[in-house]
Scaffold this motif. Sequence first.
Motif, short mmCIF file in Angstrom:
data_model
loop_
_atom_site.label_atom_id
_atom_site.label_comp_id
_atom_site.label_asym_id
_atom_site.label_seq_id
_atom_site.Cartn_x
_atom_site.Cartn_y
_atom_site.Cartn_z
N LEU B 543 0.84 -1.20 0.00
CA LEU B 543 0.00 0.00 0.00
C LEU B 543 0.88 1.24 0.00
O LEU B 543 0.66 2.18 -0.77
N VAL B 546 2.39 1.78 -3.41
CA VAL B 546 1.45 2.26 -4.43
C VAL B 546 1.11 3.74 -4.19
O VAL B 546 1.01 4.53 -5.13
N LYS B 548 3.06 5.93 -2.97
CA LYS B 548 4.22 6.70 -3.40
C LYS B 548 4.25 6.79 -4.92
O LYS B 548 4.62 7.79 -5.49
N ASP B 549 3.82 5.71 -5.55
CA ASP B 549 3.92 5.60 -7.00
C ASP B 549 2.81 6.35 -7.74
O ASP B 549 3.03 6.85 -8.83
N SER C 57 10.18 8.98 -11.61
CA SER C 57 10.24 8.16 -10.41
C SER C 57 8.88 7.52 -10.10
O SER C 57 8.79 6.38 -9.74
N GLY C 58 7.81 8.29 -10.25
CA GLY C 58 6.49 7.72 -9.99
C GLY C 58 5.78 7.41 -11.30
O GLY C 58 6.30 7.66 -12.38
N LEU C 59 4.60 6.82 -11.19
CA LEU C 59 3.79 6.60 -12.39
C LEU C 59 3.13 7.92 -12.78
O LEU C 59 2.88 8.76 -11.92
N ARG C 79 4.12 -3.40 -12.73
CA ARG C 79 4.03 -2.30 -11.75
C ARG C 79 2.76 -1.49 -11.94
O ARG C 79 2.09 -1.12 -10.98
N ALA C 83 -0.54 -1.37 -9.48
CA ALA C 83 -1.01 -0.10 -8.94
C ALA C 83 -2.50 0.09 -9.22
O ALA C 83 -3.27 0.42 -8.33
N MET C 86 -4.57 -2.12 -7.08
CA MET C 86 -4.63 -1.64 -5.70
C MET C 86 -5.60 -0.46 -5.58
O MET C 86 -6.33 -0.35 -4.60
#
Lengths: 153, 649, 574
Positions: B543, B546, B548-549, C57-59, C79, C83, C86
């Motif tokens: 979690l 995700v 952070k992403d 760095s991020g999506l 990835r 994401a 989730m």
Amino acid sequence: MPNLEEILEKYPFVQRDNLIPVLQDIQDEFGYLSEEAIVKVGKYLNLPTVKIYGLATFYHHFRFIAKGKYHIKICNGTSCHVNSNILIINELEKKLGIKDEEITKDGLFSLEETTCMAACGEGPVMAVNDKYFTHLTIEKVAEIIDSYKSMEE
Amino acid sequence: MSEKANFKYKDFLIENVLKLKSDKSEEEVVAKLNLLQRKKINKPVITVSINSSSIILGAQKLKTYIEEYLVDRNIDAEIIPVGSLGLSSLEPVISVQLPGKTRLFYKKVLPENVISILDGSFNNFIQEENILGQLKNDIQDTWEQVPFLDELAYFQNQQRLILKNCGFINPESIEEYIASGGYKSFYKVISKNTPEEVCDIIENSMLRGRGGEGYLTGKKWKIAYETPGDQKYLICNAGESDPGAFMERLLIESDPHKVVEGIAISAYAIGAQKAYIYIESEYKLAIERVKNAITQAREFGLLGHDILESGYNLEIIIKKGAGAYVCGEETALISSLEGKRGRPHSKPPYPATKGLYNQPTVVNNVETLVNVPIIIEKGIEWYKSVGTKDSKGTKVFSISGKVEYNGLVEIEMGTKLRDVIFRVAGGMKNGKRFKAVHIGGPSGGSLTERHLDTLIDYESIMLTGVSLGSSGMVVLDEDNCIIDMVKYFMNFMQKESCGICIPCREGTRRMYEILDNISKRPKDENGHTTLQRFKGVMQLESLAEVLKDTSMCGLGKKASNPVLSTLKWFREEYEEHIFERNCEAGVCQELRTFEIDVDACTGCTLCAKKCPTGAIFGTAKNAHFIVQDKCIGCGICFDTCKFSAIISK
Amino acid sequence: MLIDIEVNNKKIQAKKGETILETLNRNGIKVPTLCRMEGFTPTGACRMCVVEAEGKSGLIPSCSYQIEEPIKIRTHSPRVIQARKMLVELLLSNHPDDCLYCASNGNCQLQDLAVELNIRERRISGEKTKSNLDQSSPGIVKDPAKCILCGRCVRVCEEVLDVSTFDFYKRGNKTAIVTSMNKDLNFSNCINCGQCLLVCPTGALYEKTNLDIVQQMLSNTDVTVIVQYSPSISVSIADELGLRSGKDINGVLNAVLRRIGFNKVFDTSFAADVAIFEQSAELADRIKNDENLPMMSSCCPGWIKHMEQSHPDMIDNVSTTKSPQQILGTLIKSYFAQREDISPEKIFSISIMPCTAKKFEAQREEMTHKGISDIDVVLTTRELLKLVKLYGVDAQSLDEEMPDIPFNTRSSAGKMVSVTGGVAEGVARTLNYHLTGEELSDIKITKLRGFKDRKEVSVKIGKQEIGIAVVSGIKSANKLIAEIREGKSDIHFIEIMACPGGCINGGGQAFNNDEKTLKTRSKTIYDLDDKEAINVAHKNSNLISLYDEFLGEQLSEKCIKLLHTKYSKRDVLL
């Protein structure tokens, strides 16, 4: 106490970026934002009231109910937290029967949790109106509240 | 303060100090400056620190007492408010300076100490209990047996550039600020440099934004300068909003003119004629002082139209924030300034190209901006000599928690974490064991004992998984629980998320719940909820990743930092909570268990009566026992028992 | 300018400044979205469309990220999938588990995504946001428990309708979508147009259903159950009934409704002719007397409520003629009841409308006399489709049938009222007749056709130039009214419809309201106008006998009593 119109007149330019300052001025004056105030601001700035309501509920400082005669601000900053302010908050809630952003039925006390008050060495800290109390303990809080209550009797 | 001040030295300061006109002799100039800088005074001067910390400790009342003292004794002395030395836990601080003698500083001054301290000072006798130190001054007599301020461990280990004036000068006086070197840098750039040159200077100085990722400030300015726009804006972000930080607040309260000067130079560099200070509405004193500073600067012709005949125009407008942590994020801040809900926007486009009202806009925080006049004054080379290879200058922290001194500290980049905590801040309070230091508030992370030798600079700190973002530094001791701390931040975040993007809104909330679950004893748990809880723990890390992403803004991206950093450095503590259901520090109340010592119990029944869940059984005059399944670990029995018969495990 | 980018290891070309999502869609790559709406600036809020980009760095959100330079993207890497999955799981963790009972079951983007991403177990769970179901409104139910806070309803209501009933409330875990001062929908400024329902990706907003009572009445042999259907219905549901789309299925629809068990079936188009006839007579009078001009149309109940709350100064300008639904409702319980010798109490009158505001209109106080409502229940197009399924009617096997007597004729003008500009065109035709006693030389007024939100034309009637304006979407109406207040005076008649495009895009229509579908619906209607012989309301034969036998002259006392209504200022939080 100036009326709402006088506050609005201070903002001769009908611009959306005046919205927050106008609401702040109104709250400073009246203690909270009433439905009447929101409707008037909407008319003045030509904005739907829902936009004003949506904006005002976003920000922590705006309130929609009056403050109590004694408005209690309890610091919930990080440092007060590590100094176990949760015990103080619990005690306040128990003692007053209200939670954050609420007011007692008799209108005497209202409670607000704030971020750091910049007295980290003295925590837990709270303020009743403009009076500060530091190094709080459960006992001390109970005494403070009782003293205000007895002042009213 | 609001009444129009009478500026005795206005012309002198503008003509002879800023513009360096040579119609006065050098002696005359020095004499006047010495007076204004209080190096040489004609009558006693008493300063009282009036700032947010000291006011809570009664500084206003103290000031009244001092005034009464002077009136009663018919003493002709000046009383001047100052900001904060940074030593918040030693407030209220006052200073007493007699003609010909150095300035004495007293700490923790209570109204009842006033008479003895002042009586003593006026009669060459030092009240030892309250003395803090004296300020070195080469043209005045020193006091014997009083330490110099810069010899105190607190000052000795700091490098005070940003905080130089704090607690020493009157924050309500532009004259004192100019006399101590203020507005020189601003006058220099508007009279001698083009905006591009200023951008170059700042870029070459390698100044990095103190608020976020440490982006090169000069580079950001250049983009805004070079992007065409009808109007450009500079925004000074004084939103702070980290629930445990107070750096910007005290800095503005103590040296508001420096902030105004920093804004003015930066605005000039990007070609902005309008600048905003976004400041929390709760910071009443800071707002009052910066407002006053702007008024005074305008009076001196340092703001407004055609500033000191340079042709440059600048207005600074104060905008009060209404309480939202997310408005520390620059795009959210811009939404808020535009009179909207403070919701962030996807970047790109960056504010430097499309910001306030879609115009090129630079958002810098207070600390970054205050660095600017220092760089202009001291030069690129000097500035680059301070700090490490990639992190130049100093860093200011508001340090609090379980250390001796709570307050502001400013250290050279590259100082060891250990030195900040154990030397500057005086080490752990009450001789407790150091456990962790949390840097950067809700978006930051916690470091452990093994990181104490880490250097404080962008890269080294980043390597530990923590970013040098906000200025909050909170020190924890053995009585603090890491899970509880992270839970506190997660709770803060779930309330403060702007609520727009799914990962941040829903993710912070679920992470909070997972943490809450592991810090609680399972209540009448059936197999299903156990499974749920276990799954939660399994999900915590993914979690966090995700979040952070995928989050839209910095707030969401960093919201999982406290979790990720503590999972990395305090994994045992998580495991202890999860598997052993134990909180070593005893903070997670519900994990505590109690037992009754049968021999010590007198059967007074008090504990059974007070137990909120009816978990204690027994008959009068016989030993009682606790049914663990019913116990919620509240500890009321423990506090109630008069015979120490209840044992906490 | 074209930029070479790499997507999933394949080179494709993007237009500079175009969003990643646009490029992907042009190249046949689908990326899921939740908050995105065609024609609106992207907000990048839901993060469902994130993709992996080299060097970031991020999506990054593909819906809002503009391509300015070459970039390497992966749209379905592990990835990215992880994401997205989730994110959906997070939404589901705060979502009721009652898909089977949900109004949007089978028509839910969240459900679709859960299937698409193969979510088969609950990995994340927790406390759900407590909320109250708001059933106060006669047209729209708001169920915040199902809300995923994508904000589409807020944007439609603000940006298209300019009504602004909703906004976001609070923040963080308390974020919600509320009306002003958090009042119930029925006490808000909601005009019940239902456009928010069309964009809601889940079941957080849906129509208040009346199917139960309809079923009850259908099985009650004691009452005559009568149904009427809006002119737009028969051009909107061919697909759903398994028939060839783009065809008017009027005849089949009559048969379907009879199979369901309705005793009498009427086409509201007949009443639309009556409405046009009365309205144009009213207009002719106003033009002659030069009063209360411009006259504004009254057939759209969404617009009427909006007018009452936001433009009460315009009340006198609005035509007093009831809407076609209400006219037919009145006629059924008076003229028809008399003719058939049925007591009005024994009639249960249902209308099927592409509209949620019609539900509101039917329960207005002015629409009930002596305890008898003109219309008892309004169903939306979507509810009709449910009814068809419920009664197992196979439309494909049915032959065309006629509506029932005495309302079984209509002109093509009566049909055209369901599309923006249609009312104005019909009114212009009959106005010409009222004013001159003749027919317009060219009845087709093409300038009033098409989906532009504002159209204006001047038509020569007799010796006079008559200005006609057509607006669809309240936003354009507000703009025009502002101009009128400022003195714009070249307009005599304004047709106003709340929904962009008119009733064929009504808030009660089946959910496939994309641009192409709307064009097909509109074309089907205008084709009828070309094909059919009777193109003007005043030539509708049943209408002529209705006036002869029952109503008398247009605007007669009886007409005023039965076919006209009044409006009053409404106090709501604007």
